[in-house]
Design a protein around this motif. Sequence first.
Motif, PDB file in Angstrom:
ATOM      1  N   THR A   1      11.673   9.459 -40.779  1.00  0.00           N
ATOM      2  CA  THR A   1      12.328   8.384 -40.044  1.00  0.00           C
ATOM      3  C   THR A   1      11.758   8.232 -38.639  1.00  0.00           C
ATOM      4  O   THR A   1      11.531   9.224 -37.946  1.00  0.00           O
ATOM      5  CB  THR A   1      13.843   8.674 -39.948  1.00  0.00           C
ATOM      6  OG1 THR A   1      14.335   8.834 -41.277  1.00  0.00           O
ATOM      7  CG2 THR A   1      14.569   7.535 -39.254  1.00  0.00           C
ATOM      8  N   TRP A   2      11.486   6.997 -38.282  1.00  0.00           N
ATOM      9  CA  TRP A   2      11.035   6.683 -36.929  1.00  0.00           C
ATOM     10  C   TRP A   2      12.086   5.799 -36.255  1.00  0.00           C
ATOM     11  O   TRP A   2      12.465   4.758 -36.819  1.00  0.00           O
ATOM     12  CB  TRP A   2       9.690   5.940 -36.963  1.00  0.00           C
ATOM     13  CG  TRP A   2       8.517   6.853 -37.146  1.00  0.00           C
ATOM     14  CD1 TRP A   2       7.715   7.344 -36.175  1.00  0.00           C
ATOM     15  CD2 TRP A   2       7.989   7.368 -38.381  1.00  0.00           C
ATOM     16  NE1 TRP A   2       6.718   8.155 -36.714  1.00  0.00           N
ATOM     17  CE2 TRP A   2       6.875   8.182 -38.059  1.00  0.00           C
ATOM     18  CE3 TRP A   2       8.373   7.257 -39.729  1.00  0.00           C
ATOM     19  CZ2 TRP A   2       6.117   8.854 -39.033  1.00  0.00           C
ATOM     20  CZ3 TRP A   2       7.625   7.917 -40.698  1.00  0.00           C
ATOM     21  CH2 TRP A   2       6.510   8.716 -40.342  1.00  0.00           C
ATOM     22  N   VAL A   3      12.550   6.233 -35.098  1.00  0.00           N
ATOM     23  CA  VAL A   3      13.601   5.483 -34.400  1.00  0.00           C
ATOM     24  C   VAL A   3      13.124   5.122 -33.000  1.00  0.00           C
ATOM     25  O   VAL A   3      12.612   5.970 -32.270  1.00  0.00           O
ATOM     26  CB  VAL A   3      14.903   6.309 -34.304  1.00  0.00           C
ATOM     27  CG1 VAL A   3      15.985   5.498 -33.595  1.00  0.00           C
ATOM     28  CG2 VAL A   3      15.374   6.722 -35.693  1.00  0.00           C
ATOM     29  N   CYS A   4      13.266   3.858 -32.645  1.00  0.00           N
ATOM     30  CA  CYS A   4      12.891   3.430 -31.300  1.00  0.00           C
ATOM     31  C   CYS A   4      13.821   2.324 -30.843  1.00  0.00           C
ATOM     32  O   CYS A   4      14.046   1.351 -31.565  1.00  0.00           O
ATOM     33  CB  CYS A   4      11.435   2.938 -31.299  1.00  0.00           C
ATOM     34  SG  CYS A   4      10.829   2.618 -29.649  1.00  0.00           S
ATOM     35  N   GLY A   5      14.402   2.497 -29.664  1.00  0.00           N
ATOM     36  CA  GLY A   5      15.343   1.500 -29.161  1.00  0.00           C
ATOM     37  C   GLY A   5      16.001   1.999 -27.893  1.00  0.00           C
ATOM     38  O   GLY A   5      15.494   2.914 -27.252  1.00  0.00           O
ATOM     39  N   PRO A   6      17.153   1.415 -27.552  1.00  0.00           N
ATOM     40  CA  PRO A   6      17.841   1.827 -26.324  1.00  0.00           C
ATOM     41  C   PRO A   6      18.307   3.279 -26.385  1.00  0.00           C
ATOM     42  O   PRO A   6      18.528   3.825 -27.475  1.00  0.00           O
ATOM     43  CB  PRO A   6      19.040   0.880 -26.237  1.00  0.00           C
ATOM     44  CG  PRO A   6      18.886  -0.106 -27.327  1.00  0.00           C
ATOM     45  CD  PRO A   6      17.845   0.348 -28.270  1.00  0.00           C
ATOM     46  N   ALA A   7      18.487   3.877 -25.228  1.00  0.00           N
ATOM     47  CA  ALA A   7      18.800   5.305 -25.142  1.00  0.00           C
ATOM     48  C   ALA A   7      20.038   5.724 -25.950  1.00  0.00           C
ATOM     49  O   ALA A   7      19.994   6.741 -26.650  1.00  0.00           O
ATOM     50  CB  ALA A   7      18.944   5.717 -23.679  1.00  0.00           C
ATOM     51  N   PRO A   8      21.163   4.978 -25.886  1.00  0.00           N
ATOM     52  CA  PRO A   8      22.345   5.416 -26.657  1.00  0.00           C
ATOM     53  C   PRO A   8      22.063   5.490 -28.155  1.00  0.00           C
ATOM     54  O   PRO A   8      22.532   6.398 -28.852  1.00  0.00           O
ATOM     55  CB  PRO A   8      23.383   4.323 -26.364  1.00  0.00           C
ATOM     56  CG  PRO A   8      22.921   3.642 -25.127  1.00  0.00           C
ATOM     57  CD  PRO A   8      21.437   3.763 -25.101  1.00  0.00           C
TER      58      PRO A   8
END
Lengths: 397, 415
Positions: free
Chosen positions: B293-300
């Motif tokens: 899994t690759w996750v990228c986005g806002p900190a929360p």
Amino acid sequence: MAISDVATFAHLSDSDVEALGREFDEIRRDIEEARGAKDAAYIRRLIYIQRRLMVAGRLTLFASMYPPAWVAGTGMLAIGKILENMEIGHNVMHGQFDWMNDPEIHSGTWEWDTTCPASQWKHSHNFLHHTFTNVVGKDNDVGYGILRVTRDQKWHPANLGQPVYNALLALLFEWGVALHDLDIERIRKREKDPQELKRQLKEIWRKVRKQVGKDYVIFPLLSGPAFATTLTANATANLIRNLWSYMIIFCGHFPDGAEKFTEEELEDETKAEWYLRQLLGSANFEGSRLLHILAGSLGYQIEHHLFPDLPCNRYPEIAERVKALCEKYDLPYTTGPLYRQYGQVFRTIMKLTLPTKADPNEMQPLNESQPLRGAKRPSRDELRAYGGPLPPQAAVA
Amino acid sequence: MPSTTTTPTTPLTTLKERGRALTGTQKLATAALGASAAVVGATALEVKRRLLQGDVSLVPNADLVRSVAARMTTPLLPDDYLHMLNPLWSAREIRGKIVELIPETEDAATLVIKTGWGFATDYQPGQYIGIGVSIDGKWHWRSYSISSEPSEGRRQRSGGTITITVKAMPEGFMSAHLVRGLEPGTIVRLALPQGDFVLPDPPPPKILFWTGGSGITPVMSMLRTMHRRDTIPDVVHIHSAPNRGQAIFRDERLKLAEAHPTLRMVENFDDEDGILEVSRIEEICPDWRERQTWVCGPAPMLDAAEKHWQQAKLAKSLHIERFSAQLSEAAEGGHVTFAVSGKEVDLDGATTLLEAGEAEGIDMPFGCRMGICHSCIVPLKKGLVKDLRNGAEYQQNQSVQTCVTAAAGDCVLEI
């Protein structure tokens, strides 16, 4: 007579001196806030002009067997080198454009077109000269270790040769600058660490090899049939640059009115007193905008010494404000036409070739137990009190 | 991607090191400066054209000629003159030229950048670059994920392009400038691609991408790469955006999903569906445990994902791109790391960095100790420092005068 207390000399009360210091701080803040695209464009444009001049000069000299090409090429090269050393190199190495955050125009990376390595220049000039300005015995720029330029330096029979040393220094100025940070005085007194000396000499040798190789081997060889004329053209361009920068630089602190100071002045010196010492110890000269650019803005020596790391293109506007402050506080602002300023320097050097007659009104007897001439360079602990030399291993990469 | 605090360049790289960043072709072309002076009538442009066509007869020994060229331009590099002919012809500071600005949504745009010498476009999909832009005379740096796919099979020559996609952040003056303030033709500075949020080659058989907002950009590079190779494995891509209008690359993503039956695209629009909680991953993608899994986005979102995968003891299959979104507010003092000497110390807001370094026994360069001689400058790698004289703040990726600056939050100095 060297000054031991700037405030007393200037007839200012301590609170006046502090108020003056705050006014200088305000000038600095205003300029720091205002600098921006205009200042960046100034230095970029100058660099572009200078590099084009160098390319044009070098190309022209391929035809240097024809006298007009020789003259034009030599002229372009000489002006290119003068611009590079004076208005560009000297000012960039002062960190005047570090705020641009451009590694290509930064005091940490700039290397200039002379035989003096930038790192050694930044030590002897930015640090020693600009911090201890005109303090006899601490600032090696007072006579560069070979000339007697103030009566505060004790006369020595070797000073009889001054007219010759002066002429040689003018002709070979680039080489004098290259050796300056070695500190001839300390070598003579065997106080110099041999390891440090060796490291510095190696660094100078690496730079010299490249500079000499370019001007006296590679370009003459590339010129083929114009080998000899390209060689003489390059040598002439270097010579013109030497004479010009010698004259400009000697007009900074040696004309009449530029005061010298004793080491006592440094004791507990405040920032405001430091400003005052810079103001009293420097001399400007007058001229057109072009003259000032060719002089590396050193015609604004006073402003340069008050604010050595503010962009040089701002010195004219800073000068207006400094002049107004000098009037307000009744302080001298030493300036004059270039020929007169240099005339005074020349006269002083010639005069001081001979021992100075004792003049009870002017000369105070020097403290014989601590002769000023050849005074020791400060120890590391002493330097810590004011700042210290760049440790060799930390010399900026 | 949002602008970041991690910037991959060091401002004071020595000339020599920069010189080594040249590829073979560029060395040849640089050497052409030497040749062009010797070969009457051959302009550097012509020489470069012929070199690019593979005609190296002009330069029998490129390294020799290049070293001669550097001897001619000393103390400068040939590049310092060549970039006057073409701004991209310098590897001393890698340059790029904005060739096109493509609006993606109302507040996001893709910048197509033609890369200059020294920029290797054989980056890995998912990596980011540093981009420097001159604003009011000063170079400002930020990092952005590359959204284009790398060129493959050969090192892309100079003249290749990359794209980054930038979303204007409400308080981000740099991101706003990139989206709205640049004209095609603007010269920018680039730092080499880096980062380990990358798609392996070959990709794993089962993948989950979870992206939010402009966090789509590195994943877009991965999707485009797989599409070009025409080997998209079993991929589930969940993307969150505030609404349809602000969903970056929406058309292209939908087309990709149409073309590749193995790619399942799930969209979440916060305005309609509410913010996508990590607990809903289970229902959207029941086999998420089996997927890399690759996750990228806002900190929360990243925090939630990290926690979720850790609880499932699957931290190893989770890849996260953590960009601290904006510079932290200036603080009084902070934790200071001297990176080269490996010393760390907590400082108040009044101790200068020079004093602190010396107290730690570090051989700090110094001079006047009053802020005028610039002998004490040291590169600031991360964080924020404050000039004690006037309160001016300096960000990472600049050289700072340690004798008059103090920590304004945690920072890292390169000494």
